[in-house]
Design a protein around this motif. Sequence first.
Motif, PDB file in Angstrom:
ATOM      1  N   VAL A 134       0.850  -1.186   0.000  1.00  9.83           N
ATOM      2  CA  VAL A 134       0.000   0.000   0.000  1.00  9.83           C
ATOM      3  C   VAL A 134       0.889   1.241   0.000  1.00  9.83           C
ATOM      4  CG1 VAL A 134      -1.757   1.310   1.253  1.00  9.83           C
ATOM      5  CG2 VAL A 134      -1.872  -1.193   1.185  1.00  9.83           C
ATOM      6  N   TYR A 135       0.698   2.068  -1.014  1.00  7.66           N
ATOM      7  CA  TYR A 135       1.422   3.322  -1.172  1.00  7.66           C
ATOM      8  C   TYR A 135       0.427   4.463  -1.036  1.00  7.66           C
ATOM      9  CZ  TYR A 135       5.456   0.748  -2.951  1.00  7.66           C
ATOM     10  OH  TYR A 135       6.532  -0.091  -3.076  1.00  7.66           O
ATOM     11  N   ARG A 136       0.903   5.607  -0.587  1.00  4.88           N
ATOM     12  CA  ARG A 136       0.064   6.799  -0.499  1.00  4.88           C
ATOM     13  C   ARG A 136       0.685   7.901  -1.351  1.00  4.88           C
ATOM     14  NH1 ARG A 136      -0.771   4.022   3.820  1.00  4.88           N
ATOM     15  NH2 ARG A 136      -2.849   3.919   4.749  1.00  4.88           N
ATOM     16  N   VAL A 137      -0.145   8.476  -2.207  1.00  8.38           N
ATOM     17  CA  VAL A 137       0.289   9.596  -3.027  1.00  8.38           C
ATOM     18  C   VAL A 137      -0.357  10.845  -2.425  1.00  8.38           C
ATOM     19  CG1 VAL A 137       0.458  10.548  -5.343  1.00  8.38           C
ATOM     20  CG2 VAL A 137       0.304   8.061  -5.038  1.00  8.38           C
ATOM     21  N   ARG A 138       0.475  11.749  -1.936  1.00  4.55           N
ATOM     22  CA  ARG A 138       0.005  12.944  -1.228  1.00  4.55           C
ATOM     23  C   ARG A 138       0.253  14.170  -2.121  1.00  4.55           C
ATOM     24  NH1 ARG A 138      -1.016  13.531   4.109  1.00  4.55           N
ATOM     25  NH2 ARG A 138      -0.117  11.473   4.486  1.00  4.55           N
ATOM     26  N   PHE A 139      -0.830  14.860  -2.462  1.00  6.96           N
ATOM     27  CA  PHE A 139      -0.781  16.038  -3.326  1.00  6.96           C
ATOM     28  C   PHE A 139      -0.975  17.295  -2.474  1.00  6.96           C
ATOM     29  CE2 PHE A 139      -2.450  12.496  -5.776  1.00  6.96           C
ATOM     30  CZ  PHE A 139      -1.781  12.573  -6.988  1.00  6.96           C
ATOM     31  N   ASP A 140      -0.090  18.273  -2.594  1.00  2.46           N
ATOM     32  CA  ASP A 140      -0.195  19.529  -1.845  1.00  2.46           C
ATOM     33  C   ASP A 140      -1.105  20.478  -2.625  1.00  2.46           C
ATOM     34  OD1 ASP A 140       0.018  21.827  -0.369  1.00  2.46           O
ATOM     35  OD2 ASP A 140       2.205  21.939  -0.466  1.00  2.46           O
ATOM     36  N   THR A 141      -2.393  20.253  -2.528  1.00  2.00           N
ATOM     37  CA  THR A 141      -3.364  21.041  -3.280  1.00  2.00           C
ATOM     38  C   THR A 141      -3.554  22.434  -2.691  1.00  2.00           C
ATOM     39  OG1 THR A 141      -5.126  19.952  -2.035  1.00  2.00           O
ATOM     40  CG2 THR A 141      -4.571  19.030  -4.181  1.00  2.00           C
ATOM     41  N   GLY A 142      -3.354  22.591  -1.396  1.00  2.00           N
ATOM     42  CA  GLY A 142      -3.516  23.902  -0.769  1.00  2.00           C
ATOM     43  C   GLY A 142      -2.566  24.932  -1.356  1.00  2.00           C
ATOM     44  N   ALA A 143      -1.310  24.576  -1.497  1.00  2.00           N
ATOM     45  CA  ALA A 143      -0.324  25.497  -2.069  1.00  2.00           C
ATOM     46  C   ALA A 143      -0.643  25.777  -3.534  1.00  2.00           C
ATOM     47  CB  ALA A 143       1.080  24.926  -1.918  1.00  2.00           C
ATOM     48  N   TYR A 144      -1.105  24.753  -4.255  1.00  2.00           N
ATOM     49  CA  TYR A 144      -1.474  24.944  -5.658  1.00  2.00           C
ATOM     50  C   TYR A 144      -2.645  25.924  -5.785  1.00  2.00           C
ATOM     51  CZ  TYR A 144      -3.525  24.246 -10.210  1.00  2.00           C
ATOM     52  OH  TYR A 144      -4.071  24.470 -11.452  1.00  2.00           O
ATOM     53  N   PHE A 145      -3.689  25.719  -4.980  1.00  2.00           N
ATOM     54  CA  PHE A 145      -4.840  26.623  -5.038  1.00  2.00           C
ATOM     55  C   PHE A 145      -4.415  28.058  -4.717  1.00  2.00           C
ATOM     56  CE2 PHE A 145      -7.678  22.803  -4.047  1.00  2.00           C
ATOM     57  CZ  PHE A 145      -8.099  22.673  -5.362  1.00  2.00           C
ATOM     58  N   ALA A 146      -3.593  28.231  -3.711  1.00  2.00           N
ATOM     59  CA  ALA A 146      -3.127  29.570  -3.341  1.00  2.00           C
ATOM     60  C   ALA A 146      -2.349  30.211  -4.492  1.00  2.00           C
ATOM     61  CB  ALA A 146      -2.273  29.512  -2.080  1.00  2.00           C
ATOM     62  N   ALA A 147      -1.498  29.430  -5.138  1.00  2.00           N
ATOM     63  CA  ALA A 147      -0.680  29.951  -6.228  1.00  2.00           C
ATOM     64  C   ALA A 147      -1.503  30.334  -7.452  1.00  2.00           C
ATOM     65  CB  ALA A 147       0.382  28.926  -6.622  1.00  2.00           C
TER      66      ALA A 147
END
Length: 106
Positions: free
Chosen positions: A53-66
């Motif tokens: 089991v792998y987890r892919v973590r996306f930093d969407t907060g920083a993307y939305f802010a940018a």
Amino acid sequence: MSISTHVLDAALGRPAAGVAVVLEHPDGERTTGVTDDDGRVAALAPGALPGGVYRVRFDTGAYFAATGQQGFYPEVVVAVTIDADRAHTHVPLLLSPFAYSTYRGS
């Protein structure tokens, strides 16, 4: 087995460039990448990897802010079971400020 991803911004109708991505391995190791201008990380984990089991973590907060968007999800974490016999796994993310979806890509 290798792992790749891409992020599409459904609200803006374009690839999501500059999204930081972390792949969390079953043993605790982490590999990182950032989506390119086409919204892709072609080799988040190149080469042979054990199954699990792998987890892919996306930093969407920083993307939305940018991008000047007010998002509901500061991050998106997708847990996937990887088969070590599979040559390649692609984990795409379709993203908007108030929804996301994912699927097993090819």
